[in-house]
Design a protein around this motif. Structure first.
Motif, mmCIF file in Angstrom:
data_model
loop_
_atom_site.group_PDB
_atom_site.id
_atom_site.type_symbol
_atom_site.label_atom_id
_atom_site.label_comp_id
_atom_site.label_asym_id
_atom_site.label_seq_id
_atom_site.Cartn_x
_atom_site.Cartn_y
_atom_site.Cartn_z
ATOM 1 N N LYS A 207 0.615 12.930 -0.155
ATOM 2 C CA LYS A 207 0.172 13.798 -1.257
ATOM 3 C C LYS A 207 -1.302 14.146 -1.078
ATOM 4 O O LYS A 207 -2.028 13.459 -0.355
ATOM 5 C CB LYS A 207 0.344 13.080 -2.612
ATOM 6 C CG LYS A 207 1.783 12.761 -2.979
ATOM 7 C CD LYS A 207 1.825 11.982 -4.281
ATOM 8 C CE LYS A 207 3.252 11.571 -4.619
ATOM 9 N NZ LYS A 207 3.308 10.711 -5.822
ATOM 10 N N ARG A 208 -1.736 15.208 -1.769
ATOM 11 C CA ARG A 208 -3.161 15.552 -1.759
ATOM 12 C C ARG A 208 -3.970 14.457 -2.436
ATOM 13 O O ARG A 208 -3.488 13.800 -3.358
ATOM 14 C CB ARG A 208 -3.382 16.876 -2.513
ATOM 15 C CG ARG A 208 -2.811 18.092 -1.792
ATOM 16 C CD ARG A 208 -2.947 19.340 -2.649
ATOM 17 N NE ARG A 208 -4.319 19.794 -2.728
ATOM 18 C CZ ARG A 208 -4.849 20.722 -1.927
ATOM 19 N NH1 ARG A 208 -4.117 21.297 -0.999
ATOM 20 N NH2 ARG A 208 -6.109 21.083 -2.055
ATOM 21 N N TRP A 209 -5.199 14.300 -2.000
ATOM 22 C CA TRP A 209 -6.049 13.245 -2.549
ATOM 23 C C TRP A 209 -6.785 13.731 -3.797
ATOM 24 O O TRP A 209 -7.995 13.975 -3.758
ATOM 25 C CB TRP A 209 -7.048 12.778 -1.511
ATOM 26 C CG TRP A 209 -6.448 11.964 -0.412
ATOM 27 C CD1 TRP A 209 -5.153 11.556 -0.291
ATOM 28 C CD2 TRP A 209 -7.139 11.460 0.733
ATOM 29 N NE1 TRP A 209 -4.980 10.835 0.850
ATOM 30 C CE2 TRP A 209 -6.183 10.762 1.513
ATOM 31 C CE3 TRP A 209 -8.444 11.542 1.191
ATOM 32 C CZ2 TRP A 209 -6.526 10.138 2.706
ATOM 33 C CZ3 TRP A 209 -8.788 10.932 2.382
ATOM 34 C CH2 TRP A 209 -7.835 10.228 3.132
ATOM 35 N N THR A 210 -6.062 13.828 -4.880
ATOM 36 C CA THR A 210 -6.723 14.066 -6.160
ATOM 37 C C THR A 210 -7.412 12.767 -6.573
ATOM 38 O O THR A 210 -7.180 11.709 -5.970
ATOM 39 C CB THR A 210 -5.691 14.463 -7.221
ATOM 40 O OG1 THR A 210 -4.768 13.357 -7.378
ATOM 41 C CG2 THR A 210 -4.915 15.710 -6.817
ATOM 42 N N GLY B 143 0.826 -1.211 0.000
ATOM 43 C CA GLY B 143 0.000 0.000 0.000
ATOM 44 C C GLY B 143 0.853 1.250 0.000
ATOM 45 O O GLY B 143 1.779 1.374 0.805
ATOM 46 N N GLU B 144 0.570 2.169 -0.901
ATOM 47 C CA GLU B 144 1.314 3.424 -0.941
ATOM 48 C C GLU B 144 0.980 4.275 0.282
ATOM 49 O O GLU B 144 -0.118 4.181 0.830
ATOM 50 C CB GLU B 144 0.966 4.198 -2.223
ATOM 51 C CG GLU B 144 1.456 3.514 -3.491
ATOM 52 C CD GLU B 144 1.111 4.308 -4.748
ATOM 53 O OE1 GLU B 144 0.583 5.437 -4.612
ATOM 54 O OE2 GLU B 144 1.373 3.799 -5.844
ATOM 55 N N SER C 208 -2.940 0.207 -5.131
ATOM 56 C CA SER C 208 -1.816 -0.318 -4.352
ATOM 57 C C SER C 208 -2.264 -1.221 -3.210
ATOM 58 O O SER C 208 -1.457 -1.988 -2.684
ATOM 59 C CB SER C 208 -0.970 0.837 -3.797
ATOM 60 O OG SER C 208 -1.671 1.560 -2.800
ATOM 61 N N ARG C 209 -3.522 -1.155 -2.835
ATOM 62 C CA ARG C 209 -4.052 -2.007 -1.766
ATOM 63 C C ARG C 209 -5.029 -3.042 -2.323
ATOM 64 O O ARG C 209 -4.772 -4.239 -2.299
ATOM 65 C CB ARG C 209 -4.750 -1.143 -0.708
ATOM 66 C CG ARG C 209 -3.784 -0.306 0.120
ATOM 67 C CD ARG C 209 -4.503 0.776 0.901
ATOM 68 N NE ARG C 209 -3.614 1.461 1.825
ATOM 69 C CZ ARG C 209 -2.718 2.388 1.461
ATOM 70 N NH1 ARG C 209 -2.583 2.732 0.187
ATOM 71 N NH2 ARG C 209 -1.942 2.955 2.370
ATOM 72 N N ARG D 93 -4.769 10.346 -7.347
ATOM 73 C CA ARG D 93 -4.118 9.800 -6.154
ATOM 74 C C ARG D 93 -4.999 8.755 -5.485
ATOM 75 O O ARG D 93 -4.523 7.707 -5.029
ATOM 76 C CB ARG D 93 -3.806 10.937 -5.172
ATOM 77 C CG ARG D 93 -3.091 10.481 -3.898
ATOM 78 C CD ARG D 93 -1.768 9.831 -4.235
ATOM 79 N NE ARG D 93 -1.073 9.360 -3.047
ATOM 80 C CZ ARG D 93 -0.116 8.451 -3.059
ATOM 81 N NH1 ARG D 93 0.268 7.901 -4.207
ATOM 82 N NH2 ARG D 93 0.494 8.084 -1.952
ATOM 83 N N LYS D 94 -6.296 9.002 -5.422
ATOM 84 C CA LYS D 94 -7.211 8.023 -4.835
ATOM 85 C C LYS D 94 -7.169 6.707 -5.615
ATOM 86 O O LYS D 94 -7.182 5.619 -5.017
ATOM 87 C CB LYS D 94 -8.638 8.571 -4.825
ATOM 88 C CG LYS D 94 -8.889 9.653 -3.785
ATOM 89 C CD LYS D 94 -10.342 10.115 -3.857
ATOM 90 C CE LYS D 94 -10.652 11.171 -2.817
ATOM 91 N NZ LYS D 94 -12.052 11.629 -2.897
#
Length: 300
Positions: A73-76, A67-68, A86-87, A79-80
Motif C-alpha cells: 500500500k501507499r505510505w500514508t 510485521g505487515e 506491527s514491528r 500506513r506508516k
C-alpha cells in the motif's frame, strides 16, 4: 524445543513452522485469527493475546518476525503507523511479556531488513557494520532493532536478522511473475540499482542455523553473497521463463502507484553482503541468481 513465534503465519514464518513441526518441536504462535489457523495446523498452539500465556512458560527460543507487508500500500501517515505498530509495537509487547516470565528464554532471533542501510550507489558495499539510512524504511528498522535490544538487555542471547528480498514460491517473486510470463517484464527505472536477495530455502536455513548456534549474536545480514543489478535480475528471470525483458518500467509509473517514498525502495537499492554469515561458516545452497531462479521456476 519449546519455541514462541510472532510472525509465524507470514511467508517466512510458515516455512519455519512446518519445518520445525517435522522435528516434533513444541510451537506456540501469535496470530490475529486463532480459529483459522487451528484448523490449518492443529499441531501448533495458537494465541492472540499475551495474557493467554502463563508466566511459568519455559521457552528455549523466541522467534520474532511479525510485521505487515511493507510495499502492498501507499505510505500514508496511517500506513506508516501500522507498519511501526506491527514491528516495533509487537516487539515492545514481547518485551513486556518476557519481563513477566519466571524463566528467562535462552535465545531471541528478531527480524529486521536491509532497508536499515538506506539507499546507496551500486558500487558501495554494505556489511553489518555499515551505518543506518535516514529514510522512513531505515528508521523503521532502527526502531525495530532498538526494541529487540531492550529484550537483549534482559540477558538473552539475541540476533537481529536484516533480511533482503526473499525469493520463493510466494512473496515478491509471485507478484513479479505475471508481467514476465506475458513478455512484459522489465528492469525498473534505470535498472542499475542493486537488488540484494536470498533464496527462500537459504532464509529458512539461516534462521534455523542461528537458532542452533546461540553463541552467534548481534546483527546478521540475510542476503545471498552475489547481489545483482535490477537489470541483471530482470534479464535472468526473463531467460528462465523464455520471455523477453528488454523494455523499462518508468520511475514515474511506480511513483504514481506507490508514492515517492515507497517507490524509492524499488527504484533505488543497496549492495548488502552477508559478511558475518560467511565468516561464521554458513553455507548458501543458492548463492547466485541464475541457480535460484532456475530452481524456483523449473516447472515453468
Amino acid at each position: 524445543m519449546q519455541i514462541l513465534i510472532t510472525g509465524g503465519t507470514g511467508f517466512i514464518g510458515q516455512g519455519l513452522v512446518k519445518q520445525w513441526l517435522t522435528r516434533g518441536w513444541s510451537l506456540t504462535v501469535l496470530t490475529r485469527n486463532v480459529s483459522k489457523w487451528q484448523q490449518t495446523l492443529p499441531q501448533v498452539r495458537w494465541f492472540s493475546h499475551w495474557d493467554e500465556l502463563g508466566k511459568d512458560e519455559n521457552w528455549d527460543a523466541i522467534i520474532n518476525l511479525a510485521g505487515e507487508p511493507i510495499l502492498d500500500k501507499r505510505w500514508t501517515e496511517q500506513r506508516k503507523a501500522s507498519l511501526l505498530a506491527s514491528r516495533v509495537g509487537v516487539t515492545q509487547n514481547l518485551y513486556q511479556y518476557v519481563t513477566s516470565l519466571a524463566y528467562m528464554p535462552k535465545r531471541l532471533i528478531s527480524g529486521s531488513a536491509i532497508g536499515y542501510y538506506g539507499f546507496h550507489p551500486p558500487e558501495v558495499e554494505l556489511t553489518e557494520d555499515s551505518q543506518p539510512g535516514q529514510d522512513f524504511a531505515a528508521q523503521l528498522c532502527v526502531a525495530w532493532e532498538q526494541a529487540a535490544d531492550e529484550i537483549r538487555q534482559l540477558g538473552i542471547a539475541t540476533c537481529c536478522v536484516r533480511t533482503g528480498v526473499v525469493l520463493g514460491h510466494g512473496g515478491a517473486l509471485q507478484k513479479m511473475l505475471p508481467p514476465f510470463k506475458l513478455g512484459l517484464g522489465a528492469p525498473i527505472g534505470t535498472g542499475k540499482q542493486i537488488f540484494s536477495w536470498i533464496h527462500y530455502d537459504d532464509m529458512l536455513a539461516c534462521i534455523d542455523w542461528l537458532l542452533q548456534n546461540p553463541n552467534i549474536c548481534g546483527v546478521i545480514n540475510a542476503t545471498a553473497p552475489q547481489p545483482v543489478s535490477n537489470a541483471e535480475f530482470a534479464m535472468q528471470l526473463g531467460k528462465v521463463l523464455h520471455r523477453p525483458a528488454f523494455c523499462r518500467v518508468p520511475a514515474t509509473a511506480l511513483e504514481l502507484l506507490l508514492g515517492r517514498e515507497a517507490s524509492a525502495m524499488l527504484l533505488q537499492g543497496q549492495r548488502v553482503l552477508p559478511k558475518r554469515l560467511l565468516e561464521e561458516g554458513f553455507t548458501f545452497k543458492y548463492p547466485d541468481i541464475a541457480s535460484t531462479l532456475s530452481h524456483l521456476l523449473a516447472q515453468h
